[in-house]
Motif scaffolding. Structure first.
Motif, PDB file in Angstrom:
ATOM      1  N   ASP A  43       0.841  -1.194   0.000  1.00 43.52           N
ATOM      2  CA  ASP A  43       0.000   0.000   0.000  1.00 43.52           C
ATOM      3  C   ASP A  43       0.880   1.250   0.000  1.00 43.52           C
ATOM      4  O   ASP A  43       1.767   1.382   0.831  1.00 43.52           O
ATOM      5  N   SER A  44       0.616   2.162  -0.936  1.00 42.23           N
ATOM      6  CA  SER A  44       1.468   3.343  -1.076  1.00 42.23           C
ATOM      7  C   SER A  44       1.414   4.238   0.156  1.00 42.23           C
ATOM      8  O   SER A  44       2.430   4.820   0.558  1.00 42.23           O
ATOM      9  N   ALA A  45       0.238   4.349   0.796  1.00 44.04           N
ATOM     10  CA  ALA A  45       0.126   5.182   1.992  1.00 44.04           C
ATOM     11  C   ALA A  45       0.963   4.596   3.134  1.00 44.04           C
ATOM     12  O   ALA A  45       1.653   5.328   3.850  1.00 44.04           O
ATOM     13  N   GLN A  46       0.923   3.277   3.285  1.00 46.91           N
ATOM     14  CA  GLN A  46       1.735   2.637   4.318  1.00 46.91           C
ATOM     15  C   GLN A  46       3.216   2.761   3.999  1.00 46.91           C
ATOM     16  O   GLN A  46       4.038   2.928   4.909  1.00 46.91           O
ATOM     17  N   PHE A  47       3.564   2.684   2.722  1.00 41.46           N
ATOM     18  CA  PHE A  47       4.965   2.817   2.301  1.00 41.46           C
ATOM     19  C   PHE A  47       5.512   4.186   2.696  1.00 41.46           C
ATOM     20  O   PHE A  47       6.620   4.297   3.233  1.00 41.46           O
ATOM     21  N   ILE A  48       4.720   5.225   2.463  1.00 44.61           N
ATOM     22  CA  ILE A  48       5.129   6.581   2.838  1.00 44.61           C
ATOM     23  C   ILE A  48       5.241   6.703   4.353  1.00 44.61           C
ATOM     24  O   ILE A  48       6.165   7.334   4.878  1.00 44.61           O
ATOM     25  N   GLN A  49       4.330   6.056   5.066  1.00 42.58           N
ATOM     26  CA  GLN A  49       4.360   6.113   6.516  1.00 42.58           C
ATOM     27  C   GLN A  49       5.611   5.434   7.076  1.00 42.58           C
ATOM     28  O   GLN A  49       6.203   5.898   8.050  1.00 42.58           O
ATOM     29  N   VAL A  50       6.013   4.335   6.462  1.00 44.29           N
ATOM     30  CA  VAL A  50       7.234   3.647   6.886  1.00 44.29           C
ATOM     31  C   VAL A  50       8.441   4.559   6.691  1.00 44.29           C
ATOM     32  O   VAL A  50       9.321   4.663   7.569  1.00 44.29           O
ATOM     33  N   GLN A  51       8.500   5.229   5.562  1.00 46.32           N
ATOM     34  CA  GLN A  51       9.610   6.145   5.307  1.00 46.32           C
ATOM     35  C   GLN A  51       9.631   7.286   6.322  1.00 46.32           C
ATOM     36  O   GLN A  51      10.691   7.688   6.801  1.00 46.32           O
ATOM     37  N   ARG A  52       8.453   7.801   6.627  1.00 42.90           N
ATOM     38  CA  ARG A  52       8.371   8.890   7.602  1.00 42.90           C
ATOM     39  C   ARG A  52       8.793   8.401   8.990  1.00 42.90           C
ATOM     40  O   ARG A  52       9.493   9.114   9.728  1.00 42.90           O
ATOM     41  N   ALA A  53       8.406   7.194   9.349  1.00 40.94           N
ATOM     42  CA  ALA A  53       8.794   6.640  10.644  1.00 40.94           C
ATOM     43  C   ALA A  53      10.311   6.533  10.756  1.00 40.94           C
ATOM     44  O   ALA A  53      10.898   6.840  11.800  1.00 40.94           O
ATOM     45  N   TRP A  54      10.949   6.107   9.684  1.00 43.65           N
ATOM     46  CA  TRP A  54      12.407   5.982   9.694  1.00 43.65           C
ATOM     47  C   TRP A  54      13.075   7.347   9.836  1.00 43.65           C
ATOM     48  O   TRP A  54      14.098   7.484  10.515  1.00 43.65           O
ATOM     49  N   GLU A  55      12.518   8.368   9.213  1.00 39.99           N
ATOM     50  CA  GLU A  55      13.062   9.711   9.371  1.00 39.99           C
ATOM     51  C   GLU A  55      13.034  10.144  10.836  1.00 39.99           C
ATOM     52  O   GLU A  55      13.928  10.860  11.305  1.00 39.99           O
ATOM     53  N   LEU A  56      12.024   9.693  11.568  1.00 40.10           N
ATOM     54  CA  LEU A  56      11.860  10.112  12.955  1.00 40.10           C
ATOM     55  C   LEU A  56      12.770   9.370  13.924  1.00 40.10           C
ATOM     56  O   LEU A  56      13.155   9.915  14.963  1.00 40.10           O
ATOM     57  N   VAL A  57      13.114   8.094  13.610  1.00 39.39           N
ATOM     58  CA  VAL A  57      13.881   7.293  14.576  1.00 39.39           C
ATOM     59  C   VAL A  57      15.095   6.617  13.957  1.00 39.39           C
ATOM     60  O   VAL A  57      15.765   5.817  14.615  1.00 39.39           O
ATOM     61  N   GLY A  58      15.417   6.933  12.708  1.00 44.83           N
ATOM     62  CA  GLY A  58      16.470   6.213  12.003  1.00 44.83           C
ATOM     63  C   GLY A  58      17.885   6.574  12.411  1.00 44.83           C
ATOM     64  O   GLY A  58      18.817   5.806  12.170  1.00 44.83           O
ATOM     65  N   GLY A  61      20.327  10.717  16.972  1.00 40.94           N
ATOM     66  CA  GLY A  61      19.846  12.022  17.407  1.00 40.94           C
ATOM     67  C   GLY A  61      18.346  12.179  17.211  1.00 40.94           C
ATOM     68  O   GLY A  61      17.636  12.671  18.095  1.00 40.94           O
ATOM     69  N   ALA A  62      17.878  11.765  16.029  1.00 38.84           N
ATOM     70  CA  ALA A  62      16.442  11.876  15.743  1.00 38.84           C
ATOM     71  C   ALA A  62      15.636  10.987  16.682  1.00 38.84           C
ATOM     72  O   ALA A  62      14.579  11.387  17.185  1.00 38.84           O
ATOM     73  N   ARG A  63      16.147   9.787  16.942  1.00 37.62           N
ATOM     74  CA  ARG A  63      15.431   8.854  17.811  1.00 37.62           C
ATOM     75  C   ARG A  63      15.345   9.389  19.234  1.00 37.62           C
ATOM     76  O   ARG A  63      14.300   9.288  19.885  1.00 37.62           O
ATOM     77  N   GLN A  64      16.432   9.963  19.711  1.00 37.42           N
ATOM     78  CA  GLN A  64      16.446  10.512  21.069  1.00 37.42           C
ATOM     79  C   GLN A  64      15.420  11.640  21.203  1.00 37.42           C
ATOM     80  O   GLN A  64      14.682  11.725  22.189  1.00 37.42           O
ATOM     81  N   SER A  65      15.374  12.513  20.194  1.00 38.90           N
ATOM     82  CA  SER A  65      14.419  13.619  20.214  1.00 38.90           C
ATOM     83  C   SER A  65      12.985  13.103  20.136  1.00 38.90           C
ATOM     84  O   SER A  65      12.095  13.573  20.862  1.00 38.90           O
ATOM     85  N   TYR A  66      12.762  12.123  19.267  1.00 35.64           N
ATOM     86  CA  TYR A  66      11.413  11.556  19.125  1.00 35.64           C
ATOM     87  C   TYR A  66      10.970  10.890  20.429  1.00 35.64           C
ATOM     88  O   TYR A  66       9.837  11.069  20.881  1.00 35.64           O
ATOM     89  N   ASP A  67      11.845  10.129  21.044  1.00 40.38           N
ATOM     90  CA  ASP A  67      11.502   9.428  22.275  1.00 40.38           C
ATOM     91  C   ASP A  67      11.126  10.401  23.392  1.00 40.38           C
ATOM     92  O   ASP A  67      10.162  10.177  24.130  1.00 40.38           O
ATOM     93  N   ARG A  68      11.891  11.484  23.527  1.00 42.67           N
ATOM     94  CA  ARG A  68      11.582  12.467  24.565  1.00 42.67           C
ATOM     95  C   ARG A  68      10.231  13.117  24.314  1.00 42.67           C
ATOM     96  O   ARG A  68       9.435  13.298  25.222  1.00 42.67           O
ATOM     97  N   GLY A  69       9.987  13.451  23.062  1.00 41.45           N
ATOM     98  CA  GLY A  69       8.767  14.178  22.737  1.00 41.45           C
ATOM     99  C   GLY A  69       7.515  13.348  22.711  1.00 41.45           C
ATOM    100  O   GLY A  69       6.414  13.879  22.819  1.00 41.45           O
ATOM    101  N   HIS A  70       7.653  12.030  22.582  1.00 36.79           N
ATOM    102  CA  HIS A  70       6.471  11.186  22.453  1.00 36.79           C
ATOM    103  C   HIS A  70       6.319  10.189  23.591  1.00 36.79           C
ATOM    104  O   HIS A  70       5.586   9.201  23.475  1.00 36.79           O
ATOM    105  N   GLY A  71       6.999  10.452  24.686  1.00 37.02           N
ATOM    106  CA  GLY A  71       6.766   9.672  25.889  1.00 37.02           C
ATOM    107  C   GLY A  71       7.521   8.369  25.979  1.00 37.02           C
ATOM    108  O   GLY A  71       7.221   7.533  26.835  1.00 37.02           O
ATOM    109  N   PHE A  72       8.531   8.159  25.140  1.00 37.14           N
ATOM    110  CA  PHE A  72       9.321   6.934  25.202  1.00 37.14           C
ATOM    111  C   PHE A  72      10.610   7.122  25.994  1.00 37.14           C
ATOM    112  O   PHE A  72      11.235   6.151  26.388  1.00 37.14           O
TER     113      PHE A  72
END
Length: 309
Positions: A43-58, A61-72
């Protein structure tokens, strides 16, 4: 929609635990790319979502920021505001639309009541908008907060249209049998006409079928309910609406502006938040615009009859 109370976390999209190591995370990302790629039946929408998820935690530095901001993370980021009510900005001196009522107010109050009941009697919630708390709450509670945020986003967009527009938020549309949940999220009056608006966040993509919104997370008949409530408000104020607009997050719609034609005799459009300003300025195709005297008369009638949820 990773910032919606209803959205899956980046880790859920990648199908890993939030405390997995970097190699596990990388392997999961590559696997999910193969599974969701449109060329392999994904599914193209899920494919884009996977890419976006990787940008956030890949990256670390990005993962640390994401974890702090989203309760992880162990401690939240100091700049993270969660989903608290937006503070009023007083430095912007541009003319704004006349605004009455509190956008998202009813749903925020209901959310605060239910989140405290769910946490348990005697439990002190230091921050009812803490992302870890919100993420763990039942879906119907998170839905209240998501819809409140959607209403507040719409209110900011309408407010920027300028003083030629008037908007009423959280308008009671229950008639004689008063129920606080039977309401019109926004009534917007301007040169392009008089519109009833529904602001929603269903937590996923939607589709249209026979003049109604459908989707995995869509319950009932959102457009039908909106039109019924608009008829109640129109009878009370003795006014005629020009059209109805459903406002959704950008990620949840295929088209930014989807004019679906007349439903029960009234033009209806399903609009992404980014397209709302354009629609309210030009109007919906087939909707009747208003002259200055009529706008004044309609505004007076509504001011005399509108009650808030």
């Amino acid at each position: 929609m990773f910032d919606s109370p209803l959205s899956a976390s980046a880790y859920e999209v990648l199908q890993v635990q939030h405390d997995c190591d970097e190699e596990t995370l990388r392997k999961a990302y590559r696997l999910r790319l193969r599974q969701t790629h449109p060329d392999t039946g994904g599914d193209s929408a899920q494919f884009i979502q996977v890419q976006r998820a990787w940008e956030l935690v890949g990256t670390a530095g990005a993962r640390q920021s994401y974890d702090r901001g989203h309760g992880f993370g162990e401690t939240p980021a100091p700049e993270w505001s969660g989903w608290r009510p937006t503070q009023t900005e007083t430095r912007d001196t541009r003319p704004r639309a006349r605004s009455f009522g509190q956008p998202g107010g009813w749903r925020r109050e209901r959310y605060l009541t239910l989140i405290r009941e769910w946490a348990g009697r005697g439990v002190n919630l230091a921050d009812p908008y803490d992302p870890a708390l919100v993420r763990s709450a039942p879906h119907h509670i998170r839905r209240l907060l998501a819809d409140a945020l959607a209403e507040e986003a719409t209110a900011r967009i309408v407010g920027d249209l300028g003083m030629g527009y008037t908007v009423w938020h959280d308008v009671d549309a229950s008639g004689r049998d008063a129920r606080p949940d039977v309401k019109i999220d926004h009534i917007v009056l301007g040169p392009s006409g008089l519109y009833g608006l529904l602001s929603e966040d269903f937590g996923g993509s939607i589709r249209m079928r026979r003049g109604e919104i459908i989707g995995d997370e869509v319950a009932g008949a959102p457009i039908g309910d909106l039109l019924a409530r608009m008829r109640t408000a129109a009878r009370a104020a003795r006014v005629k609406f020009s059209g109805a607009i459903v406002v959704l997050p950008d990620d949840d719609v295929v088209q930014v502006i989807d004019e679906i034609g007349k439903v029960r005799g009234l033009p209806v459009a399903v609009v992404a938040q980014s397209g709302l300003s354009a629609v309210l300025r030009r109007g919906i195709t087939g909707a009747r615009s208003m002259g200055g005297n009529e706008v004044f008369d309609v505004r007076t009638r509504l001011q005399q009859t509108v009650r808030f949820a």
